[in-house]
Design an enzyme around this catalytic site. Sequence first.
Site, mmCIF file in Angstrom:
data_model
loop_
_atom_site.group_PDB
_atom_site.id
_atom_site.type_symbol
_atom_site.label_atom_id
_atom_site.label_comp_id
_atom_site.label_asym_id
_atom_site.label_seq_id
_atom_site.Cartn_x
_atom_site.Cartn_y
_atom_site.Cartn_z
ATOM 1 N N ASP A 141 0.839 -1.320 0.078
ATOM 2 C CA ASP A 141 -0.100 0.060 0.127
ATOM 3 C C ASP A 141 0.695 1.218 0.019
ATOM 4 O O ASP A 141 0.342 2.226 0.638
ATOM 5 C CB ASP A 141 -1.051 -0.010 1.292
ATOM 6 C CG ASP A 141 -0.152 -0.338 2.500
ATOM 7 O OD1 ASP A 141 1.107 -0.009 2.529
ATOM 8 O OD2 ASP A 141 -0.871 -0.679 3.478
ATOM 9 N N GLU A 181 -0.231 -9.019 -0.950
ATOM 10 C CA GLU A 181 -0.808 -8.528 0.203
ATOM 11 C C GLU A 181 -2.089 -7.706 -0.165
ATOM 12 O O GLU A 181 -2.248 -6.446 0.340
ATOM 13 C CB GLU A 181 0.110 -7.811 1.103
ATOM 14 C CG GLU A 181 -0.347 -7.481 2.482
ATOM 15 C CD GLU A 181 0.714 -6.715 3.206
ATOM 16 O OE1 GLU A 181 0.833 -5.247 3.352
ATOM 17 O OE2 GLU A 181 1.388 -7.206 4.112
ATOM 18 N N GLU A 230 -2.076 5.151 2.999
ATOM 19 C CA GLU A 230 -1.989 3.816 2.645
ATOM 20 C C GLU A 230 -3.396 3.120 2.230
ATOM 21 O O GLU A 230 -3.524 2.140 1.406
ATOM 22 C CB GLU A 230 -1.257 2.908 3.672
ATOM 23 C CG GLU A 230 0.158 2.961 3.744
ATOM 24 C CD GLU A 230 0.599 4.359 4.701
ATOM 25 O OE1 GLU A 230 -0.438 5.055 5.035
ATOM 26 O OE2 GLU A 230 1.549 4.717 4.869
ATOM 27 N N HIS A 251 5.924 5.210 14.042
ATOM 28 C CA HIS A 251 6.460 6.149 12.999
ATOM 29 C C HIS A 251 5.314 6.659 12.028
ATOM 30 O O HIS A 251 5.637 7.523 11.363
ATOM 31 C CB HIS A 251 7.405 5.177 12.264
ATOM 32 C CG HIS A 251 6.939 4.381 11.300
ATOM 33 N ND1 HIS A 251 6.582 3.073 11.934
ATOM 34 C CD2 HIS A 251 6.519 4.408 10.039
ATOM 35 C CE1 HIS A 251 6.257 2.366 11.107
ATOM 36 N NE2 HIS A 251 5.967 2.947 9.754
ATOM 37 N N ARG A 286 2.490 8.350 10.084
ATOM 38 C CA ARG A 286 2.104 9.765 9.762
ATOM 39 C C ARG A 286 1.245 10.109 10.800
ATOM 40 O O ARG A 286 1.166 11.331 11.119
ATOM 41 C CB ARG A 286 1.864 9.780 8.292
ATOM 42 C CG ARG A 286 1.685 11.119 7.562
ATOM 43 C CD ARG A 286 1.550 11.071 6.433
ATOM 44 N NE ARG A 286 2.543 10.523 5.272
ATOM 45 C CZ ARG A 286 3.188 11.242 4.845
ATOM 46 N NH1 ARG A 286 2.921 12.574 4.791
ATOM 47 N NH2 ARG A 286 4.346 10.777 3.884
ATOM 48 N N HIS A 332 12.848 5.670 13.957
ATOM 49 C CA HIS A 332 12.697 5.647 12.466
ATOM 50 C C HIS A 332 13.917 6.802 12.042
ATOM 51 O O HIS A 332 14.194 7.659 12.916
ATOM 52 C CB HIS A 332 11.421 6.006 12.279
ATOM 53 C CG HIS A 332 10.956 5.364 10.810
ATOM 54 N ND1 HIS A 332 10.790 6.350 9.920
ATOM 55 C CD2 HIS A 332 10.533 4.323 10.363
ATOM 56 C CE1 HIS A 332 10.449 5.580 8.744
ATOM 57 N NE2 HIS A 332 10.209 4.294 9.121
HETATM 58 N N1 UDP Z 1 11.684 -3.674 11.149
HETATM 59 C C1 UDP Z 1 13.014 -3.766 11.139
HETATM 60 N N2 UDP Z 1 13.792 -2.884 11.772
HETATM 61 C C2 UDP Z 1 13.206 -1.936 12.664
HETATM 62 C C3 UDP Z 1 11.970 -1.815 12.703
HETATM 63 C C4 UDP Z 1 10.860 -2.694 11.963
HETATM 64 O O1 UDP Z 1 13.461 -4.432 10.313
HETATM 65 O O2 UDP Z 1 13.973 -1.096 13.398
HETATM 66 C C5 UDP Z 1 10.648 -4.362 10.226
HETATM 67 C C6 UDP Z 1 9.743 -5.346 10.903
HETATM 68 O O3 UDP Z 1 10.289 -6.626 11.399
HETATM 69 C C7 UDP Z 1 8.754 -5.308 10.107
HETATM 70 C C8 UDP Z 1 8.794 -4.065 9.193
HETATM 71 O O4 UDP Z 1 10.165 -3.673 9.633
HETATM 72 O O5 UDP Z 1 8.983 -6.426 9.123
HETATM 73 C C9 UDP Z 1 7.672 -3.122 9.453
HETATM 74 O O6 UDP Z 1 8.078 -1.840 8.901
HETATM 75 P P1 UDP Z 1 7.684 -0.608 9.275
HETATM 76 O O7 UDP Z 1 6.992 -0.645 10.736
HETATM 77 O O8 UDP Z 1 8.367 0.432 8.963
HETATM 78 O O9 UDP Z 1 6.289 -0.576 8.477
HETATM 79 P P2 UDP Z 1 4.854 -0.989 8.168
HETATM 80 O O10 UDP Z 1 4.778 -2.743 8.385
HETATM 81 O O11 UDP Z 1 3.841 -0.378 9.329
HETATM 82 O O12 UDP Z 1 4.227 -0.696 6.797
#
Ligand code: UDP
Length: 373
Positions: free
Chosen positions: A98, A120, A134, A210, A212, A243
């Site tokens: 997304d 997904e 998203e 992190h 928005r 982040h």
């Molecule tokens: N993750 C990582 N390092 C970090 C924080 C998260 O590798 O310091 C991984 C986590 O295991 C997951 C993904 O990043 O697979 C999630 O990313 P994020 O939270 O940025 O995005 P979202 O899933 O909310 O789109």
Amino acid sequence: MGKIKVLSVFGTRPEAIKMCPLVKSLEKDQSIESIVCVTAQHREMLDAVTEIFDVRPQYDLNIMAHGQTIVDVSNKVLHGVDQVIKECKPDIVLVHGDTSTTLNSALAAFYNKVPVGHVEAGLRSGDIYSPFPEEANRKLTGAITTLHFAPTKSNEDNLLKEGINKNIYVTGNTVIDALLNVINKNHKFEDKNLNTIDFNNKKVILLTSHRRENWGEPMKEIFSATRNLVEANEDVVVIFPMHKNPLIRELAKESFKGLEDKVKLIEPLEYVDFANLMSKCYLIMTDSGGVQEEAPALGKPVMVLRTETERPEALEAGTVKLVGIQKNNIFEVANELLNNIEEYNKMAHATNPYGDGKSCERIVKLIKEYFSE
Ligand code: UDP
């Protein structure tokens, strides 16, 4: 036909985590030519993941720039991916999830009349402004997708409700394929800060935030609740991989001043460290989407720091709680989980609504079937 040319496009860390295992499965298949294009909507965080999985992109749009808007990103992805499609002429373009990379890559494929495979597919919060942008990205992508790879049955139902009724396949989420690749009981952390933490005698809370929608006031509430938690509980240590966003970093540093021993503000972790940290910690507080899918598989309770979630499966399974963004509520729920072992045990059981680690295999098979018809 000759080999099926599959172009996979992704650009952020979470997309890379979920697409790299699929790329590896595509590469292994003799009847497929796998081509990878990264947009690098994130740069370092993306590269760290492609390195772990040994994925070497043939195209790199390198679009990341300081302070750019969603429109800037969209513009660059749409033009960049259009050029890549014209040059490599794929039979299908795979996008994930997304992000602005997802929507604009799908759009570029659509304008070139190349079918889109959406990995997904079907996640919905029901609120077009949350998560932003998203929710709109995934809905719009769904509208121009040919093959929908939905992680769960409820994701499939969301698509059906929108009148999409062809080529939807429940495949599980590739995030579990990735996770099973990297979890190791004897893992030694790359990040030295983590090797000094006493996971046996401390209750370690892993915090990530992190999104928005949480910038500003909500994040202040989250940090304030966290501060109160470490002040009220002697044995708690919080780890916050920050982040890259400078606004978040400054606020975190200011909010946790004087608590450096108990609140560890560290750099974003590379994926293998992060996954293994999830498996070793006591409790996870997060606004991340991917973490809500990974943690249940590891038996870790998750407090979701958001007002909605597009991942109801883990809520239903009882390993995830939606706690919102108010300081008092966050404090109370976390404090209960820290001090009431019965409540904790109710949440801390491994369940895996998101897949069995074979999603990539299924998706590859479905792509082949589509082209053999
Ligand atoms: N993750 C990582 N390092 C970090 C924080 C998260 O590798 O310091 C991984 C986590 O295991 C997951 C993904 O990043 O697979 C999630 O990313 P994020 O939270 O940025 O995005 P979202 O899933 O909310 O789109």
